[in-house]
Structures are given as C-alpha cells and as structure tokens.
Design an enzyme around this catalytic site. Structure first.
Site, mmCIF file in Angstrom:
data_model
loop_
_atom_site.group_PDB
_atom_site.id
_atom_site.type_symbol
_atom_site.label_atom_id
_atom_site.label_comp_id
_atom_site.label_asym_id
_atom_site.label_seq_id
_atom_site.Cartn_x
_atom_site.Cartn_y
_atom_site.Cartn_z
ATOM 1 N N SER A 151 0.826 -1.212 0.000
ATOM 2 C CA SER A 151 0.000 0.000 0.000
ATOM 3 C C SER A 151 0.859 1.260 0.000
ATOM 4 O O SER A 151 1.981 1.263 0.538
ATOM 5 C CB SER A 151 -0.856 -0.011 1.274
ATOM 6 O OG SER A 151 -1.406 1.261 1.508
ATOM 7 N N TYR A 204 -0.470 0.158 10.184
ATOM 8 C CA TYR A 204 -0.872 -0.546 8.958
ATOM 9 C C TYR A 204 0.238 -0.402 7.908
ATOM 10 O O TYR A 204 0.630 -1.367 7.253
ATOM 11 C CB TYR A 204 -2.197 0.060 8.469
ATOM 12 C CG TYR A 204 -2.636 -0.342 7.088
ATOM 13 C CD1 TYR A 204 -3.291 -1.545 6.854
ATOM 14 C CD2 TYR A 204 -2.415 0.506 5.993
ATOM 15 C CE1 TYR A 204 -3.711 -1.901 5.582
ATOM 16 C CE2 TYR A 204 -2.832 0.157 4.713
ATOM 17 C CZ TYR A 204 -3.475 -1.048 4.512
ATOM 18 O OH TYR A 204 -3.887 -1.389 3.237
ATOM 19 N N ASN A 232 -5.058 3.884 -3.054
ATOM 20 C CA ASN A 232 -6.508 4.139 -2.968
ATOM 21 C C ASN A 232 -7.311 3.574 -4.133
ATOM 22 O O ASN A 232 -7.636 4.284 -5.084
ATOM 23 C CB ASN A 232 -6.782 5.641 -2.897
ATOM 24 C CG ASN A 232 -6.343 6.220 -1.579
ATOM 25 O OD1 ASN A 232 -6.668 5.698 -0.519
ATOM 26 N ND2 ASN A 232 -5.578 7.295 -1.629
ATOM 27 N N GLU A 278 -15.188 1.968 5.131
ATOM 28 C CA GLU A 278 -15.163 2.462 3.761
ATOM 29 C C GLU A 278 -14.110 3.555 3.601
ATOM 30 O O GLU A 278 -13.820 4.288 4.522
ATOM 31 C CB GLU A 278 -16.551 2.991 3.343
ATOM 32 C CG GLU A 278 -17.096 4.166 4.127
ATOM 33 C CD GLU A 278 -17.718 3.778 5.458
ATOM 34 O OE1 GLU A 278 -17.482 2.670 5.947
ATOM 35 O OE2 GLU A 278 -18.426 4.632 6.036
HETATM 36 P P1 NAD Z 1 -11.145 -5.852 1.711
HETATM 37 O O1 NAD Z 1 -11.287 -5.586 3.168
HETATM 38 O O2 NAD Z 1 -12.334 -5.655 0.847
HETATM 39 O O3 NAD Z 1 -10.592 -7.320 1.477
HETATM 40 C C1 NAD Z 1 -9.721 -7.963 2.360
HETATM 41 C C2 NAD Z 1 -10.301 -9.331 2.647
HETATM 42 O O4 NAD Z 1 -9.392 -10.043 3.512
HETATM 43 C C3 NAD Z 1 -11.654 -9.283 3.390
HETATM 44 O O5 NAD Z 1 -12.647 -9.925 2.647
HETATM 45 C C4 NAD Z 1 -11.386 -10.012 4.704
HETATM 46 O O6 NAD Z 1 -12.461 -10.795 5.153
HETATM 47 C C5 NAD Z 1 -10.175 -10.866 4.323
HETATM 48 N N1 NAD Z 1 -9.436 -11.271 5.515
HETATM 49 C C6 NAD Z 1 -8.936 -10.475 6.494
HETATM 50 N N2 NAD Z 1 -8.360 -11.201 7.444
HETATM 51 C C7 NAD Z 1 -8.495 -12.508 7.066
HETATM 52 C C8 NAD Z 1 -8.131 -13.739 7.664
HETATM 53 N N3 NAD Z 1 -7.484 -13.776 8.816
HETATM 54 N N4 NAD Z 1 -8.437 -14.872 7.003
HETATM 55 C C9 NAD Z 1 -9.104 -14.861 5.836
HETATM 56 N N5 NAD Z 1 -9.479 -13.710 5.210
HETATM 57 C C10 NAD Z 1 -9.185 -12.551 5.839
HETATM 58 O O7 NAD Z 1 -9.916 -4.947 1.199
HETATM 59 P P2 NAD Z 1 -9.459 -4.589 -0.285
HETATM 60 O O8 NAD Z 1 -9.748 -3.162 -0.491
HETATM 61 O O9 NAD Z 1 -9.968 -5.587 -1.238
HETATM 62 O O10 NAD Z 1 -7.878 -4.725 -0.132
HETATM 63 C C11 NAD Z 1 -7.177 -5.896 -0.531
HETATM 64 C C12 NAD Z 1 -5.700 -5.749 -0.202
HETATM 65 O O11 NAD Z 1 -5.155 -4.604 -0.857
HETATM 66 C C13 NAD Z 1 -5.419 -5.560 1.296
HETATM 67 O O12 NAD Z 1 -4.260 -6.270 1.631
HETATM 68 C C14 NAD Z 1 -5.154 -4.078 1.419
HETATM 69 O O13 NAD Z 1 -4.302 -3.777 2.494
HETATM 70 C C15 NAD Z 1 -4.502 -3.765 0.081
HETATM 71 N N6 NAD Z 1 -4.693 -2.354 -0.297
HETATM 72 C C16 NAD Z 1 -5.940 -1.906 -0.627
HETATM 73 C C17 NAD Z 1 -6.111 -0.567 -0.960
HETATM 74 C C18 NAD Z 1 -7.471 -0.031 -1.325
HETATM 75 O O14 NAD Z 1 -7.552 1.170 -1.608
HETATM 76 N N7 NAD Z 1 -8.523 -0.815 -1.352
HETATM 77 C C19 NAD Z 1 -5.020 0.296 -0.957
HETATM 78 C C20 NAD Z 1 -3.773 -0.194 -0.599
HETATM 79 C C21 NAD Z 1 -3.619 -1.538 -0.296
#
Ligand code: NAD
Length: 361
Positions: free
Chosen positions: A145, A176, A205, A218
């Site tokens: 991230s 984080y 993002n 969110e």
């Molecule tokens: P999200 O919360 O929609 O998806 C993450 C999923 O991981 C969730 O469905 C959750 O249930 C699952 N999870 C968490 N802990 C778990 C566990 N112990 N066992 C099994 N499943 C588990 O988030 P996202 O937006 O889809 O993000 C996905 C990845 O991308 C994450 O690692 C996040 O840090 C990274 N990321 C996202 C963004 C963004 O803007 N969305 C930005 C930077 C990094």
C-alpha cells in the site's frame, strides 16, 4: 487435457479487490480457489472453489496452497497438467479500512497481527511444499500500500508524486503502513533466500463498485458517494478536516489490469499501482456531487485525516510494464456512484420495527 489455462489461489477472495481479481482470472480461463473469512458481500463468488476460513491458521494455509488440498469433483477436470502447487497466488487478505479504521489507533494490534500472520503462513507453507515436492513454480503477488511511504514525504498538499525510492528512510504514519513495509521485505527475503517468484504492487486508494461503502471501514471515494447519495439537493455533506488534504484514486479495473501485467512480467517490484490525478477531498466531494446532479454544502468536521498530501508517481510502472491509468476520476466516480446510490436507495426502503415497550392490545 485440462480445460483450464492456469490455476490461481486468491487470498481475500471475499473482499473488494480479491473478488474482482477472481472474476478477471476466471474470464481469462483460470481455475481459481478463493479463500476468505467471508463470502463476497455483493455478488456470488466466481471462484471454482471457495474456502471460508481464517488464514492466520497455519494448517488452513498449508491445505489451501496444495492444489489437491480441497478438490472434490473438480479434480478430474484439472488434474492432467496442473499438479501439486498453484501457478499463481494473489495475497489480498488483510484488515482493511479507510482513515476511520486505520488511523484511529484502536485497531493497530489486530491489523498488524492479522496481516503479518497471513503473510508469514503463506510464505512458510509455500517454501515447505516447494521443498517437499522439489518444485518452485508458484508466483505470488503481494498487495502492499501507499501507506508504507514515510509521513515526512507527505506533509504538503502539493505532493509531486511518491517514487518507489522515497520509501526509505522509512517512517509510515500508521502501523498498517509499517506492517505493509515489513511484509514487502518478507516477500523479497523469501525471493532472495528461496527463489520464490514474488511480485509486489503498492496500491494507491483503489475504488469502484462492490467495495465497502458503509459501516466504518469504507474509504473516502465510497464514503463521499454515499454521503452525496444520502443528501438532499442543497443539503450538507460532512468532510473530515478542512478537506484540503490531497490523494489520488485508482479505479479497480485498472488496478486489476496493472496487477495482471505485473504477474506476466519479469519485474518483481515493489511498484506503484495508482493514478497521478491528485485532488483535494473537497474536489472529490464536488466530483461526486456533479455526477449525482446535486448541489451540496460542505460541512467540515474533525476526524482522522492521515497524511496531508499523497500522489502516485507512475514513472517506474510506465517504464517496466508500459502500463498507465487511463480513466479520469470523474469517470470512475460516475460508475461507483451509480452502484452506491442504488445501495443507499435499497437501504432507505428497509424499516426496522421498533416495538413500543410495555405496550399491549
Ligand atoms: P477488503 O477488506 O475488501 O478485502 C480484504 C479481505 O481479507 C476481506 O474480505 C477479509 O475478510 C479478508 N481477511 C482479512 N483477514 C483474514 C483472515 N485472517 N483470514 C481470511 N481472510 C481474511 O480490502 P481490499 O480493499 O480488497 O484490499 C485488498 C488488499 O489490498 C489488502 O491487503 C489491502 O491492504 C490492500 N490495499 C488496498 C487498498 C485499497 O484502496 N482498497 C489500498 C492499498 C492496499
């Protein structure tokens, strides 16, 4: 002969980006196993096999990464050319949220433990199965991230764009971000010491339909679309801080495309996967209002803010993968607003019956 081109395992397949990746991989002809604590909330999973479970449990991870681990009837269709280990793994599972979740400080220990445990489990289990089977073909994508960039490089609203080399000296403004930095290094160490092919993307993002839009986790594009959808024309919309903090946002389909290109390339990363269209949060609110055809009054309130200014610099990804974002923020918000405003409308038609205490006919 197998009808499938390749096999993939997606951790976090019930989440926002993971469920979009599952769809994309299936459309490309992959056989996909998804794993998550929960099923996708907004549409049915398209994974061939979906395991509901907690990836901090090493035994579960060990079983998941072995291709035959769970296969029931499917095995006969995919077994001829795909044996033992997956071709690709996408690691998205983590505790995620916007500023309200990540920057409050209240969730730090869970965020760090959960994500680090999953990453450690995955790499250790993959190394062990590779050793046991004398193979090393599984390519692993890790979703890092922009939160891993140091706070001192993001103090001004006019951020010129964070380059990959700006990561050090380290100094993320959230736990984080520190955990993401640690895990990047962990994936690279397994690559160096055990030759595991890894790819690392630093997401900036990501937003779009079927992302978390309510409930406290969110992120700002979804929150803004929801607030505008809930507001009457001419009504107030709350914005945390003075709204002059800046960010860039990438539409989810573009994120998936960049990730797939990274996986197909020889380049390990870490590399930014983001947009360079930086806006203030006030401008984000204006874009959401324009898309909705509403006039809004911005009400500035106190709330967790994160860094003052953040933008992606895409020079490296342009050079290495020939990829760049193509969609304007307004186009992406239009698609997202259309989805969130429907959700808001659905919710507004649901009433909770609240019984009057001690009332009887
Ligand atoms: P999200 O919360 O929609 O998806 C993450 C999923 O991981 C969730 O469905 C959750 O249930 C699952 N999870 C968490 N802990 C778990 C566990 N112990 N066992 C099994 N499943 C588990 O988030 P996202 O937006 O889809 O993000 C996905 C990845 O991308 C994450 O690692 C996040 O840090 C990274 N990321 C996202 C963004 C963004 O803007 N969305 C930005 C930077 C990094």
């Amino acid at each position: 002969m197998s009808q499938y081109k390749k096999t993939a395992l997606v951790f976090g397949a019930g989440g926002f980006i993971g469920s979009h990746m599952v769809k994309r991989l299936r459309a490309e002809g992959y056989w996909v196993r998804g794993v998550d604590l929960k099923k996708p909330e907004y549409s049915k999973t398209q994974a061939n096999e979906f395991i509901q479970g907690d990836l901090t449990d090493y035994k579960l991870v060990e079983k998941c990464i072995e291709f035959k681990g769970f296969l029931g009837n499917f095995y006969q269709y995919v077994s001829d050319q795909h044996v033992d280990t997956f071709d690709e793994i996408y690691q998205y599972a983590a505790d995620m949220g916007g500023a309200g979740f990540v920057f409050s400080g209240e969730n730090d220990s869970e965020i760090m433990t959960n994500s680090a445990a999953i990453n450690l489990n995955l790499l250790l289990a993959q190394k062990k199965i590779n050793d046991r089977k004398s193979v090393n073909k599984t390519k692993i994508f890790y979703s890092s991230s922009a939160c891993m960039y140091p706070e001192y490089a993001q103090m001004e609203v006019n951020n010129p764009g964070l380059k990959e080399t700006d990561a050090y000296p380290a100094g993320p403004d959230s736990e984080y971000g520190w955990e993401k930095l640690f895990s990047e290094r962990l994936f690279l160490a397994y690559n160096r010491n055990h030759g595991i092919p890894v790819r690392i993307g630093r997401f900036h993002n990501i937003f779009g339909p079927e992302g978390t839009w309510t409930g406290g986790r969110e992120k700002s594009p979804a929150a803004m679309c929801r607030k505008v959808a809930e507001a009457v024309d001419g009504g107030e919309v709350e914005i945390w801080g003075d709204g002059e903090q800046t960010r860039s946002f990438l539409f989810v389909d573009e994120c998936i495309e960049a990730t797939r290109r990274l996986m197909e390339s020889d380049f390990l990363g870490p590399v930014n996967i983001g947009s360079e269209e930086m806006v203030t949060i006030n401008q984000l609110a204006d874009i959401a209002a324009k898309v909705a055809g509403k006039t809004i009054v911005k009400k500035h309130i106190s709330g967790p803010l994160g860094v003052r200014g953040r933008n992606s610099n895409n020079d490296l990804i342009r050079e290495k993968l020939g990829w760049d974002y193509t969609m304007t923020l307004e186009e992406g918000i239009a698609k997202t607003y259309a989805w969130i405003s429907k959700k808001v409308e659905e919710q507004e038609r649901i009433y909770n019956w609240d019984p009057i205490p001690n009332f009887s006919f």
